[in-house]
Design an enzyme around this catalytic site. Structure first.
Site, PDB file in Angstrom:
ATOM      1  N   CYS A  58      -9.126  -1.441   3.299  1.00 29.93           N
ATOM      2  CA  CYS A  58      -8.308  -0.344   2.783  1.00 29.93           C
ATOM      3  C   CYS A  58      -8.731   0.044   1.358  1.00 29.93           C
ATOM      4  CB  CYS A  58      -6.833  -0.711   2.876  1.00 29.93           C
ATOM      5  SG  CYS A  58      -5.698   0.679   2.621  1.00 29.93           S
ATOM      6  N   LEU A  59      -7.897  -0.174   0.351  1.00 32.04           N
ATOM      7  CA  LEU A  59      -8.286   0.146  -1.020  1.00 32.04           C
ATOM      8  C   LEU A  59      -9.527  -0.641  -1.423  1.00 32.04           C
ATOM      9  CD1 LEU A  59      -7.537   1.694  -3.640  1.00 32.04           C
ATOM     10  CD2 LEU A  59      -6.215  -0.316  -4.315  1.00 32.04           C
ATOM     11  N   GLY A  74      -4.223  -1.853  -1.042  1.00 33.01           N
ATOM     12  CA  GLY A  74      -3.368  -1.521  -2.172  1.00 33.01           C
ATOM     13  C   GLY A  74      -3.067  -0.045  -2.200  1.00 33.01           C
ATOM     14  N   GLU A 126      -5.483  -6.869  10.266  1.00 30.69           N
ATOM     15  CA  GLU A 126      -4.498  -7.949  10.290  1.00 30.69           C
ATOM     16  C   GLU A 126      -3.129  -7.508  10.743  1.00 30.69           C
ATOM     17  OE1 GLU A 126      -2.953  -5.572   7.257  1.00 30.69           O
ATOM     18  OE2 GLU A 126      -5.041  -6.058   7.655  1.00 30.69           O
ATOM     19  N   ASN A 182      -3.228   2.820   7.143  1.00 30.11           N
ATOM     20  CA  ASN A 182      -2.286   3.243   6.120  1.00 30.11           C
ATOM     21  C   ASN A 182      -3.069   3.641   4.879  1.00 30.11           C
ATOM     22  OD1 ASN A 182      -0.221   3.670   4.325  1.00 30.11           O
ATOM     23  ND2 ASN A 182       0.161   1.511   3.953  1.00 30.11           N
ATOM     24  N   PHE A 231      -6.254   8.270   1.011  1.00 34.92           N
ATOM     25  CA  PHE A 231      -7.569   8.597   0.476  1.00 34.92           C
ATOM     26  C   PHE A 231      -8.619   8.070   1.448  1.00 34.92           C
ATOM     27  CE2 PHE A 231      -4.784   8.698  -3.121  1.00 34.92           C
ATOM     28  CZ  PHE A 231      -5.306   9.654  -3.981  1.00 34.92           C
ATOM     29  N   HIS A 258      -6.550  -1.615   9.018  1.00 36.97           N
ATOM     30  CA  HIS A 258      -5.925  -2.920   8.758  1.00 36.97           C
ATOM     31  C   HIS A 258      -6.090  -3.831   9.980  1.00 36.97           C
ATOM     32  CE1 HIS A 258      -3.748  -2.459   4.880  1.00 36.97           C
ATOM     33  NE2 HIS A 258      -3.931  -1.173   5.162  1.00 36.97           N
ATOM     34  N   SER A 317       0.817  -1.214   0.000  1.00 35.17           N
ATOM     35  CA  SER A 317       0.000   0.000   0.000  1.00 35.17           C
ATOM     36  C   SER A 317       0.850   1.263   0.000  1.00 35.17           C
ATOM     37  CB  SER A 317      -0.934   0.013   1.214  1.00 35.17           C
ATOM     38  OG  SER A 317      -1.861  -1.048   1.158  1.00 35.17           O
TER      39      SER A 317
END
Length: 402
Positions: A288-289, A259, A374, A330, A333, A372, A62
């Protein structure tokens, strides 16, 4: 006294010569001492507030296209090992362009270390700089946003500063960049490794209850490990896989991975696929992405953040339970919650700034989170989300069997 990079001290004091520069797009030049690879690295400068996990951070796909400033001053002192890399292909180059440190690296002091951090940076072609006032740089990013920059390392201390300034000023914004092709898998593969447990290390899944297809936009190894631990037979497919390709594998669930880059840019080819998968009402989980593109697929919008969220100490509230979790984040956007349609419920929210951290759909079995769950090492407060995913798949299988 001997200065870094081998500059000998004469009698009395000799001013050490800078062997690395961080040149910002506005012309600001920060001097320091070079680490890792020799050369120049262009990227967007962000800061990460985590106190541990620098190897995982620097191999997180990412971060492609970015230069990471570590706010914790002592980075690299426990060395590196061959197990804690987050990119699936451990031999691949890192997406991250460079790293900025405050203190110089000392010798490794951890029983798992088998390599010096500086040697590891060289091997992965990551340019580094130390001796920087990272607190001042972090304050600059906080106040003005994440700047583009060139990180240059030259052992002889010779730099064409004017050229570097022009190059930094001409770098494209992260907005509009699709960086997923740099980090996605080239072909389909299966995954069965489970998380690290003392003293055995990483394990292997011995049975499975669910077939999961993970779309790889830059997936982290520990996401796949936790899916395997949750009883999932995981098949990873490239970001360009079609809905027909994915559905032909007869999945019980679909995972949309993390990502880099602008979700709207990647979404030009990924969102139509996600839309089709959501229409089939296959249980879907995004991180995330993957979270951002799920929002785009249902008609929402994403926006560039000023400083982003990067660290292992972010408070997030699960609005479905009222519980506050400390999570790893992380992202540069974010999903605009005001743009979400009526069938999307906001499930998680950042307690730092109120930005969206999760959604669930009311008309189909799908949910996603911005953070995240994980992250390793890091908080494990959000591991329950993998159980939530398996429960969603189990409920759908029960419906079909009824």
């Amino acid at each position: 006294m001997t200065a870094p990079e081998g500059n000998p001290a004469a009698s009395g004091w000799t001013e050490p010569r800078a062997t690395a520069l961080l040149v910002l797009a506005d012309g600001t030049v920060l001097e320091g001492f070079g680490l890792g690879a020799v050369g120049e690295a262009p990227g967007e400068v962000c800061f990460n507030t985590a106190m541990t996990g620098y190897q995982e951070i620097l191999t997180d796909p990412s971060y492609a296209g970015q230069i990471i400033t570590f706010t914790f001053p002592h980075v690299g002192n426990v060395g590196v090992n061959e197990e804690d890399t987050e990119t699936v292909n451990a031999a691949a180059s890192s997406g991250v362009r460079g790293c900025v440190l405050h203190a110089a690296i000392t010798e490794p002091s951890n029983w798992r270390a088998n390599r010096h951090f500086d040697a590891w940076l060289k091997a992965r072609n990551i340019v580094g700089i130390c001796g920087v006032d990272t607190r001042a740089l972090t304050a600059l990013i906080r106040d003005n946003g994440m700047p583009n920059a060139i990180l240059a390392h030259s052992p002889d201390g010779v730099f064409d500063i004017e050229r570097l300034k022009k190059q930094a000023a001409g770098l494209p914004s992260m907005a509009g960049l699709d960086l997923v092709p740099l980090v996605t898998a080239a072909q389909r593969y299966d995954w069965d490794e489970t998380p690290w447990i003392w003293p055995a290390g990483y394990g292997k899944r011995d049975s499975s209850q669910f077939k999961v297809v993970a779309i790889d936009y830059g997936v982290k190894r520990n996401i796949l490990r936790l899916l395997a631990k949750a009883g999932c037979d995981v098949t990873v497919v490239p970001s360009t896989a079609t809905a027909a390709d994915i559905l032909s594998l007869n999945p019980d669930g679909i995972f949309l991975s993390n990502g880099p880059g602008d979700p709207a840019a990647t979404g030009e080819y990924a969102v139509p696929v996600i839309k089709e998968l959501l229409e089939k009402k296959v249980p879907t989980f995004g991180i995330c992405l993957g979270h951002q593109m799920m929002a785009l697929a249902i008609g929402g919008q994403t926006m560039k953040m000023k400083q982003g969220h990067h660290g292992a100490n972010h408070p997030v509230q699960d609005k479905t339970t009222g519980k506050v979790e400390i999570v790893s984040m992380n992202h540069g956007f974010a999903v605009d919650p005001a743009s979400l349609p009526a069938n999307a419920v906001e499930t998680h929210v950042s307690l730092f700034d109120g930005s969206n951290s999760g959604i669930a759909l009311t008309d189909r079995p799908a949910f996603s989170v911005q953070h995240h769950p994980e992250a390793s090492p890091g908080p494990q407060d959000s591991h329950y989300l993998f159980t939530r995913f398996t429960e969603l798949m189990a409920a759908e299988k029960a419906k079909k069997a009824a």
